[in-house]
Design a protein around this motif. Structure first.
Motif, PDB file in Angstrom:
ATOM      1  N   TYR A 133       0.842  -1.188   0.000  1.00  0.00           N
ATOM      2  CA  TYR A 133       0.000   0.000   0.000  1.00  0.00           C
ATOM      3  C   TYR A 133       0.880   1.242   0.000  1.00  0.00           C
ATOM      4  O   TYR A 133       1.854   1.333   0.753  1.00  0.00           O
ATOM      5  CB  TYR A 133      -0.910  -0.002   1.230  1.00  0.00           C
ATOM      6  N   SER A 137       3.253  -0.229  -2.036  1.00  0.00           N
ATOM      7  CA  SER A 137       2.831  -0.663  -3.364  1.00  0.00           C
ATOM      8  C   SER A 137       3.939  -0.425  -4.380  1.00  0.00           C
ATOM      9  O   SER A 137       4.209  -1.275  -5.241  1.00  0.00           O
ATOM     10  CB  SER A 137       1.561   0.081  -3.794  1.00  0.00           C
ATOM     11  N   ILE A 159      -1.655  -1.271  -4.551  1.00  0.00           N
ATOM     12  CA  ILE A 159      -2.688  -0.400  -3.983  1.00  0.00           C
ATOM     13  C   ILE A 159      -2.133   1.017  -3.845  1.00  0.00           C
ATOM     14  O   ILE A 159      -1.292   1.293  -2.991  1.00  0.00           O
ATOM     15  CB  ILE A 159      -3.158  -0.902  -2.602  1.00  0.00           C
ATOM     16  N   ILE A 253      -6.677   1.768   1.490  1.00  0.00           N
ATOM     17  CA  ILE A 253      -6.876   0.389   1.042  1.00  0.00           C
ATOM     18  C   ILE A 253      -8.380   0.150   0.984  1.00  0.00           C
ATOM     19  O   ILE A 253      -9.053   0.184   2.023  1.00  0.00           O
ATOM     20  CB  ILE A 253      -6.227  -0.615   2.017  1.00  0.00           C
TER      21      ILE A 253
END
Length: 273
Positions: A133, A137, A159, A253
């Motif tokens: 994330y 990510s 993400i 998220i």
């Protein structure tokens, strides 16, 4: 094999089995597994029998976080626990990642983590997933770009963060999935020329040799307060596909997103949570 030989083989294997079990018991959830001067966190899935090979999700935390967060995060660990997936969350140095250029020390660290996990746990080598994330990510993208083939990455689940989309990746995952909020003001949505909303996955569409034909699969949701819109490129080399989910929100998220991807990748009926 005769019975005495079989017993001898079993006895010779016991030290290795005992060592692996001891290693597993030394680190779990809040207690990280040491790997040289680095470490990572582990969360086993619910109901694991202790011997069956498990799919694996390596999730990289966001900026100024640690791996202790993902293994206790509802939208991450709840998804893996309920689906028989082993969750691994490495710790970045100084709570961040070195991911803007190829083959950084963090890329090697990710490879070392995977090797160490495989020594501790029985892993389903055909179902190794990378996720992250935000800055995490970007780190997941970096590992997929540099080592996706070597590490046999089944799918990248990105993400809200990408590497430079003009990069020429040396390797790739077997499948790429990404989600990003259209109003993300932390890592802005990477629109393409003329406002092209499909641009965030252009790198993987090129690297996985996908055609320009896209399939608009419409809206879907796991919770009633968040709707995502899905576009797929299904005509890629080797029968793989590239998937892009967008939503009207910002930098977070999405509820149920990781769960939905794992269900689809593992051939399960989509469920929440």
């Amino acid at each position: 094999m005769t019975r005495p030989l079989a017993i001898a083989a079993l006895l010779s294997a016991l030290p290795a089995l005992t060592t692996a079990q001891t290693q597993r018991e030394t680190c779990h959830i809040g207690v990280p597994c040491a790997l040289g001067d680095r470490s990572y966190h582990v969360r086993e899935p619910d109901g694991w029998d202790g011997t069956s090979p498990m799919p694996l999700l390596i999730h990289f935390h966001g900026w100024q976080r640690t791996g202790a967060l993902p293994v206790q995060h509802q939208r991450i660990s709840d998804a893996t626990q309920r689906r028989g997936v082993l969750l691994i969350a490495p710790n970045g140095l100084r709570k961040t990642w070195n991911m803007w250029s190829a083959e950084t020390e963090d890329v090697q660290f990710a490879a070392d983590v995977l090797k160490d996990v495989a020594a501790r746990y029985p892993i389903d080598a055909d179902n190794i997933f990378l996720s992250g994330y935000s800055y995490g990510s970007i780190m997941a993208w970096r590992v997929a770009c540099d080592r996706g083939t070597d590490l046999n990455i089944r799918a990248l689940l990105g993400i809200s963060g990408t590497i430079n989309l003009s990069e020429d990746c040396a390797q790739a995952p077997r499948e790429a999935r990404h989600v990003h909020g259209l109003k993300d003001n932390v890592l802005d949505y990477p629109y393409g020329p003329d406002g092209d909303t499909t641009y965030p996955v252009s790198l993987w569409r090129d690297r996985l040799d996908c055609s320009d034909t896209q399939t608009d699969l419409g809206d879907w949701s796991q919770v009633d307060f968040l709707t995502l819109t899905r576009t797929e490129w299904q005509d890629c080399a080797g029968g793989v596909k590239v998937t892009l989910d967008t939503h009207p929100g910002g930098h977070f998220i999405p509820h149920g997103w990781i769960a939905r991807q794992l269900d689809e990748l593992l051939g399960r009926a989509p469920a929440y949570p």
